[in-house]
Scaffold this motif. Structure first.
Motif, PDB file in Angstrom:
ATOM      1  N   TYR A 127       0.835  -1.200   0.000  1.00 47.28           N
ATOM      2  CA  TYR A 127       0.000   0.000   0.000  1.00 47.28           C
ATOM      3  C   TYR A 127       0.873   1.254   0.000  1.00 47.28           C
ATOM      4  O   TYR A 127       1.879   1.329   0.715  1.00 47.28           O
ATOM      5  CB  TYR A 127      -0.905   0.021   1.234  1.00 47.28           C
ATOM      6  CG  TYR A 127      -1.704   1.309   1.346  1.00 47.28           C
ATOM      7  CD1 TYR A 127      -2.946   1.419   0.751  1.00 47.28           C
ATOM      8  CD2 TYR A 127      -1.178   2.422   2.010  1.00 47.28           C
ATOM      9  CE1 TYR A 127      -3.661   2.602   0.816  1.00 47.28           C
ATOM     10  CE2 TYR A 127      -1.882   3.606   2.080  1.00 47.28           C
ATOM     11  CZ  TYR A 127      -3.128   3.689   1.482  1.00 47.28           C
ATOM     12  OH  TYR A 127      -3.825   4.872   1.537  1.00 47.28           O
ATOM     13  N   GLY A 128       0.459   2.238  -0.778  1.00 53.03           N
ATOM     14  CA  GLY A 128       1.051   3.565  -0.744  1.00 53.03           C
ATOM     15  C   GLY A 128      -0.048   4.579  -0.933  1.00 53.03           C
ATOM     16  O   GLY A 128      -0.902   4.427  -1.819  1.00 53.03           O
ATOM     17  N   GLY A 129      -0.089   5.604  -0.118  1.00 51.45           N
ATOM     18  CA  GLY A 129      -1.146   6.591  -0.205  1.00 51.45           C
ATOM     19  C   GLY A 129      -1.180   7.301  -1.548  1.00 51.45           C
ATOM     20  O   GLY A 129      -2.254   7.512  -2.134  1.00 51.45           O
ATOM     21  N   ARG A 130      -0.014   7.665  -2.060  1.00 52.41           N
ATOM     22  CA  ARG A 130       0.020   8.340  -3.361  1.00 52.41           C
ATOM     23  C   ARG A 130      -0.418   7.387  -4.473  1.00 52.41           C
ATOM     24  O   ARG A 130      -1.096   7.804  -5.426  1.00 52.41           O
ATOM     25  CB  ARG A 130       1.418   8.880  -3.630  1.00 52.41           C
ATOM     26  CG  ARG A 130       1.781  10.083  -2.760  1.00 52.41           C
ATOM     27  CD  ARG A 130       3.165  10.611  -3.088  1.00 52.41           C
ATOM     28  NE  ARG A 130       3.448  11.848  -2.361  1.00 52.41           N
ATOM     29  CZ  ARG A 130       4.597  12.517  -2.447  1.00 52.41           C
ATOM     30  NH1 ARG A 130       5.579  12.053  -3.230  1.00 52.41           N
ATOM     31  NH2 ARG A 130       4.787  13.632  -1.767  1.00 52.41           N
ATOM     32  N   ASP A 131      -0.031   6.132  -4.352  1.00 49.39           N
ATOM     33  CA  ASP A 131      -0.463   5.141  -5.333  1.00 49.39           C
ATOM     34  C   ASP A 131      -1.981   5.003  -5.310  1.00 49.39           C
ATOM     35  O   ASP A 131      -2.622   4.932  -6.365  1.00 49.39           O
ATOM     36  CB  ASP A 131       0.205   3.795  -5.027  1.00 49.39           C
ATOM     37  CG  ASP A 131      -0.285   2.682  -5.953  1.00 49.39           C
ATOM     38  OD1 ASP A 131       0.060   2.719  -7.146  1.00 49.39           O
ATOM     39  OD2 ASP A 131      -1.017   1.790  -5.477  1.00 49.39           O
ATOM     40  N   GLU A 132      -2.580   4.985  -4.117  1.00 51.74           N
ATOM     41  CA  GLU A 132      -4.031   4.879  -4.002  1.00 51.74           C
ATOM     42  C   GLU A 132      -4.723   6.087  -4.635  1.00 51.74           C
ATOM     43  O   GLU A 132      -5.712   5.945  -5.362  1.00 51.74           O
ATOM     44  CB  GLU A 132      -4.435   4.758  -2.536  1.00 51.74           C
ATOM     45  CG  GLU A 132      -5.937   4.658  -2.321  1.00 51.74           C
ATOM     46  CD  GLU A 132      -6.308   4.517  -0.861  1.00 51.74           C
ATOM     47  OE1 GLU A 132      -6.848   3.466  -0.493  1.00 51.74           O
ATOM     48  OE2 GLU A 132      -6.048   5.471  -0.083  1.00 51.74           O
ATOM     49  N   PHE A 186       0.750   6.994   4.432  1.00 49.71           N
ATOM     50  CA  PHE A 186      -0.302   6.111   4.933  1.00 49.71           C
ATOM     51  C   PHE A 186      -1.635   6.844   4.992  1.00 49.71           C
ATOM     52  O   PHE A 186      -1.786   7.822   5.720  1.00 49.71           O
ATOM     53  CB  PHE A 186       0.085   5.611   6.323  1.00 49.71           C
ATOM     54  CG  PHE A 186      -0.863   4.598   6.928  1.00 49.71           C
ATOM     55  CD1 PHE A 186      -1.418   3.591   6.169  1.00 49.71           C
ATOM     56  CD2 PHE A 186      -1.176   4.654   8.280  1.00 49.71           C
ATOM     57  CE1 PHE A 186      -2.272   2.650   6.726  1.00 49.71           C
ATOM     58  CE2 PHE A 186      -2.024   3.723   8.852  1.00 49.71           C
ATOM     59  CZ  PHE A 186      -2.573   2.711   8.079  1.00 49.71           C
ATOM     60  N   LEU A 187      -2.596   6.388   4.190  1.00 53.98           N
ATOM     61  CA  LEU A 187      -3.969   6.896   4.189  1.00 53.98           C
ATOM     62  C   LEU A 187      -4.054   8.428   4.136  1.00 53.98           C
ATOM     63  O   LEU A 187      -4.744   9.052   4.945  1.00 53.98           O
ATOM     64  CB  LEU A 187      -4.710   6.394   5.440  1.00 53.98           C
ATOM     65  CG  LEU A 187      -4.820   4.883   5.595  1.00 53.98           C
ATOM     66  CD1 LEU A 187      -5.472   4.537   6.928  1.00 53.98           C
ATOM     67  CD2 LEU A 187      -5.612   4.262   4.449  1.00 53.98           C
ATOM     68  N   PRO A 188      -3.375   9.079   3.182  1.00 53.44           N
ATOM     69  CA  PRO A 188      -3.398  10.547   3.161  1.00 53.44           C
ATOM     70  C   PRO A 188      -4.779  11.139   2.943  1.00 53.44           C
ATOM     71  O   PRO A 188      -5.089  12.208   3.484  1.00 53.44           O
ATOM     72  CB  PRO A 188      -2.444  10.905   2.008  1.00 53.44           C
ATOM     73  CG  PRO A 188      -2.422   9.686   1.142  1.00 53.44           C
ATOM     74  CD  PRO A 188      -2.560   8.534   2.078  1.00 53.44           C
ATOM     75  N   TRP A 189      -5.626  10.460   2.175  1.00 53.58           N
ATOM     76  CA  TRP A 189      -6.980  10.987   1.954  1.00 53.58           C
ATOM     77  C   TRP A 189      -7.834  10.810   3.201  1.00 53.58           C
ATOM     78  O   TRP A 189      -8.482  11.736   3.672  1.00 53.58           O
ATOM     79  CB  TRP A 189      -7.633  10.273   0.758  1.00 53.58           C
ATOM     80  CG  TRP A 189      -9.024  10.757   0.474  1.00 53.58           C
ATOM     81  CD1 TRP A 189     -10.197  10.258   0.999  1.00 53.58           C
ATOM     82  CD2 TRP A 189      -9.402  11.864  -0.356  1.00 53.58           C
ATOM     83  NE1 TRP A 189     -11.271  10.973   0.537  1.00 53.58           N
ATOM     84  CE2 TRP A 189     -10.811  11.962  -0.310  1.00 53.58           C
ATOM     85  CE3 TRP A 189      -8.695  12.762  -1.145  1.00 53.58           C
ATOM     86  CZ2 TRP A 189     -11.511  12.929  -1.020  1.00 53.58           C
ATOM     87  CZ3 TRP A 189      -9.396  13.715  -1.861  1.00 53.58           C
ATOM     88  CH2 TRP A 189     -10.782  13.803  -1.785  1.00 53.58           C
ATOM     89  N   GLN A 190      -7.802   9.628   3.784  1.00 51.47           N
ATOM     90  CA  GLN A 190      -8.683   9.316   4.915  1.00 51.47           C
ATOM     91  C   GLN A 190      -8.201   9.934   6.227  1.00 51.47           C
ATOM     92  O   GLN A 190      -9.001  10.113   7.149  1.00 51.47           O
ATOM     93  CB  GLN A 190      -8.799   7.800   5.080  1.00 51.47           C
ATOM     94  CG  GLN A 190      -9.385   7.064   3.885  1.00 51.47           C
ATOM     95  CD  GLN A 190      -8.329   6.664   2.848  1.00 51.47           C
ATOM     96  OE1 GLN A 190      -7.206   7.164   2.873  1.00 51.47           O
ATOM     97  NE2 GLN A 190      -8.695   5.747   1.970  1.00 51.47           N
ATOM     98  N   ALA A 191      -6.918  10.225   6.340  1.00 52.63           N
ATOM     99  CA  ALA A 191      -6.368  10.695   7.620  1.00 52.63           C
ATOM    100  C   ALA A 191      -6.101  12.193   7.640  1.00 52.63           C
ATOM    101  O   ALA A 191      -5.329  12.676   8.475  1.00 52.63           O
ATOM    102  CB  ALA A 191      -5.089   9.934   7.945  1.00 52.63           C
TER     103      ALA A 191
END
Length: 243
Positions: A127-132, A186-191
């Motif tokens: 998992y990578g936040g930027r990748d997501e 880690f979870l940049p959108w959700q956090a």
């Protein structure tokens, strides 16, 4: 009480090195700590727990360590005690580069536990936040090309609906062990509005009491999300009689 706690489980390798053990032993001990967090979350009624197990950057590590980490996760999925609890298991990440056997185990547990109503446990793997965010933007672009959304009217809700897990609630508390103070993709959108909590101990030394302590610390914080704090109205001054 937070609805969603996310944890960066840091310090497995250093924990092992301090004890003269191979780093793989630290990852096995880290799996035991992860079980502890699941037990603790169930005991207090936490609804969502997300664990950062393996990042897109972790491929830079030694091959032997990578194999040990991924194999330990697969064994936990196939044989671990969590599979018999009231836990809905999900995973988030990019299936590319992951062993096919591990991906099959992840998908199997998602299907097998999808009707469970207790804790939702999301394991972030490769998992990578930027990748997501990049993959979500690509999905949104495809939807716009198909005419499902108007590019000129795209808002945050449209973006959120195209995330891999659009029903994942925002993170209330993001906890990192291992004496590092960064969120590491880690979870940049959700956090975006998560309360950050950092502890010095290595992950294998953590247990459910540490989770409860983190939640207690969260409960003492005031969360305003950009709003001004409420101020009690001042009492009018009592006029004084002139001398």
């Amino acid at each position: 009480m937070p609805a969603h706690v996310a944890i960066i489980m840091d310090g497995n390798g250093r924990w092992a090195e301090q004890r003269g053990l191979p780093r793989s032993a630290g990852h096995r001990a880290g799996n035991v700590a992860a079980r502890e967090m699941v037990y603790g979350a169930l005991e207090i009624g936490l609804r969502h727990l997300t664990l950062y197990a393996f990042s897109t950057e972790n491929w830079q590590r030694d091959t032997e360590e990578i194999v040990a980490v991924l194999e330990a996760i697969r064994r936990e999925l196939d044989e671990g005690p969590v599979r018999d609890l009231d836990v809905r298991q999900r995973w988030s990440g990019n299936p590319g580069k992951l062993p096919e056997e591990l991906v099959r185990s992840l998908l199997r547990e998602e299907r097998r536990t999808r009707a469970r109503t207790g804790l939702t446990l999301t394991v972030c793997l490769n998992y990578g936040g930027r990748d997501e965010i990049t993959r979500t933007a690509a999905a949104l672009a495809r939807a716009a090309r198909a005419g499902d959304v108007d590019p000129d009217l795209i808002g945050e809700d449209d973006f959120a609906r195209h995330l891999p897990h659009p029903d994942m609630p925002d993170v209330d508390l993001l906890w990192r062990t291992g004496d590092e103070q960064r969120t590491s993709n880690f979870l940049p959108w959700q956090a975006t509005y998560a309360e950050l909590y950092f502890t010095p101990g290595h992950w294998p030394d953590a247990d459910r009491r540490d989770l409860w302590q983190a939640i207690t610390a969260y409960g003492r914080r005031r969360r305003r999300h950009g709003a001004a704090p409420l101020v009690s109205p001042r009492k009018p001054a009592v006029p004084t009689r002139p001398e």
